[in-house]
Design an enzyme around this catalytic site. Structure first.
Site: not given
Ligand SMILES: NC(=O)C1=CN([C@@H]2O[C@H](COP(=O)(O)OP(=O)(O)OC[C@H]3O[C@@H](n4cnc5c(N)ncnc54)[C@H](O)[C@@H]3O)[C@@H](O)[C@H]2O)C=CC1
Ligand SMILES: N[C@@H](CCC(=O)N[C@@H](CSC=O)C(=O)NCC(=O)O)C(=O)O
Ligand SMILES: [Zn+2]
Ligand SMILES: [Zn+2]
Length: 379
Positions: A47-49, A69-70, A99, A102, A105, A113, A117, A177, A372
């Site tokens: 991903c570009h992130t 992360h994907e 979760c 919290c 959530c 959430c 974090r 993602c 992708r």
């Protein structure tokens, strides 16, 4: 032989320093502690992130780290107290945790959430504030609570979505993602109504998923804006009905759009991460009700600006993380929608590579024809 409770040594792409090539290393992955899940990652997309953090422009970026992360994989083992998943389950790691307990959530107002974090933002696990990755005793930071550029990763149990075991992992990894972000920006964040006029700035994966979501929502016009004219032909397949290349116009792009839409669009989406375009996206919205959603991630130190009068006169500026989807609850639903052919996924995969080719894969990602790249992690 079971690996449960053992340290696993496997291959991972390590970002030792910003902008330096990733290095495939033998990484030790510690067993999951209480509330944690160790996952064998089978496929991950780029991903570009990931590129953004790797570039050093992410204020939360920490090095050395394992990016990614994907992805999709299979649970290898679980720590004490984990009941929602078990070894063998097919899963998608979720950088946006859920979760269900919290303040965030329970609010009914956000998909953010608060449970883990604080730890995921500084590259460690909640339990002992340490990393589960190391090389010869040196800790390697986690990234976004997922770190999927490793053949095995450890994540918090609140960051794991259990999915249909029939779903092809080499495809549905994308539901970790980019595709959900675009669809959800339209369906959850903006809540685009049938008949709306929509503009999408940036026709990469996220922008095309916005277009797909807008078409499904019944938008009457979907105006795609990109500085790369080669993006336009493909974008038609995702629902874009009209195209504008800012390079073809002398006037500010927001003025071009206002002129062609009788006063502006109902909804606009910035899917680039450029703060100047974010301003254009807001200012191309219709007076009185137009809403602009920021999806792109901008570099450290960048700030948005506009005349406050733009907001005084009724335009609304919003942002979205993971398209507002509640991850553990709704990623399995997205997988089911894909299995029923109600959303595209395969169409966003333009390239396939292996983990060992990850640097080449990032070069490909920056080429104009790429949406992708999916990496096979086990070869
Ligand atoms: N908010 C969230 O939860 C998420 C945000 N993102 C972010 O979304 C953004 C888009 O991601 P992708 O679609 O994967 O990126 P991409 O790089 O594939 O697409 C961006 C597109 O914007 C175009 N572009 C660049 N500058 C432009 C300009 N000045 N005017 C018009 N078009 C321009 C490019 O030609 C390209 O087609 C990235 O910033 C990424 O980090 C990605 C996933 C989740
Ligand atoms: N770390 C960055 C912010 C990066 C960011 O905005 N991430 C998005 C997801 S982008 C996925 O590809 C997000 O969901 N943010 C919400 C969150 O809780 O991180 C910075 O500090 O600028
Ligand atoms: Zn992403
Ligand atoms: Zn929560």
């Amino acid at each position: 032989m079971s690996t449960q409770g053992q340290v696993i040594t496997c291959k991972a792409a390590v970002a030792w320093e910003p902008n330096k090539p990733l290095v495939i290393e033998d990484v030790e992955v510690a067993p999951p502690q209480a509330g944690e899940v160790r996952i064998k990652i089978l496929y991950t997309a780029l991903c570009h992130t990931d590129a953004y953090t790797w570039s050093g422009k992410d204020p939360e970026g920490l090095f050395p780290c394992v990016l990614g992360h994907e992805a999709a994989g299979i649970v290898e083992s679980v720590g004490e107290g984990v009941t929602d998943v078990k070894p063998g389950d097919h899963v998608i790691p979720c950088y946006q945790a859920e979760c269900k307990d919290c303040k965030f959530c329970k609010s009914g107002k956000t998909n953010l959430c608060g449970k883990v974090r604080a730890a995921t933002g500084v590259g460690v696990m909640m339990n002992d504030r340490k990393s589960r990755f190391s090389i010869k005793g040196k800790p390697i930071y986690h990234f976004m609570g997922t770190s999927t550029f490793s053949q095995y990763t450890v994540v918090h149990d609140v960051s794991v979505a259990k999915i249909d075991p029939q779903a092809p992992l080499e495809k549905v990894c994308l539901l970790g993602c980019g595709v959900p972000t675009g669809l959800g920006a339209v369906w959850n964040t903006a809540k685009v109504e049938s008949g709306s006029i929509v503009s999408v700035f940036g026709l990469g994966t996220v922008g095309l998923a916005v277009a797909e979501g807008a078409k499904a929502a019944g938008a009457s016009r979907i105006i795609g804006i990109d500085i790369d004219g080669k993006k336009f032909e493909r974008a038609k397949d995702f629902g874009v009905t009209e195209f504008i290349n800012p390079k073809d116009h002398d006037k500010p792009i927001q003025q071009v759009i206002v002129d062609m839409t009788d006063g502006g669009v109902d909804y606009s989406f910035e899917c680039i991460g450029n703060v100047s375009v974010m301003r254009s996206a807001l200012e191309c919205c219709h007076k009185g009700w137009g809403m602009s959603v920021i999806v792109g991630v901008a570099a450290s130190g960048q700030e948005i600006s506009t005349r406050p009068f733009q907001l005084v006169t009724g335009r609304v500026w919003k942002g979205t993380a993971f398209g507002g989807f509640k991850s553990r609850s709704q990623v399995p639903w997205l997988v089911d929608k894909y299995m029923k052919k109600e959303i595209k996924v395969d169409e966003y995969i333009t390239h396939n590579q292996t983990l060992s080719e990850i640097n080449k894969a990032f070069d490909m990602m920056h080429e104009g024809d790429c949406l992708r790249v999916v990496l096979d992690m086990q070869t």
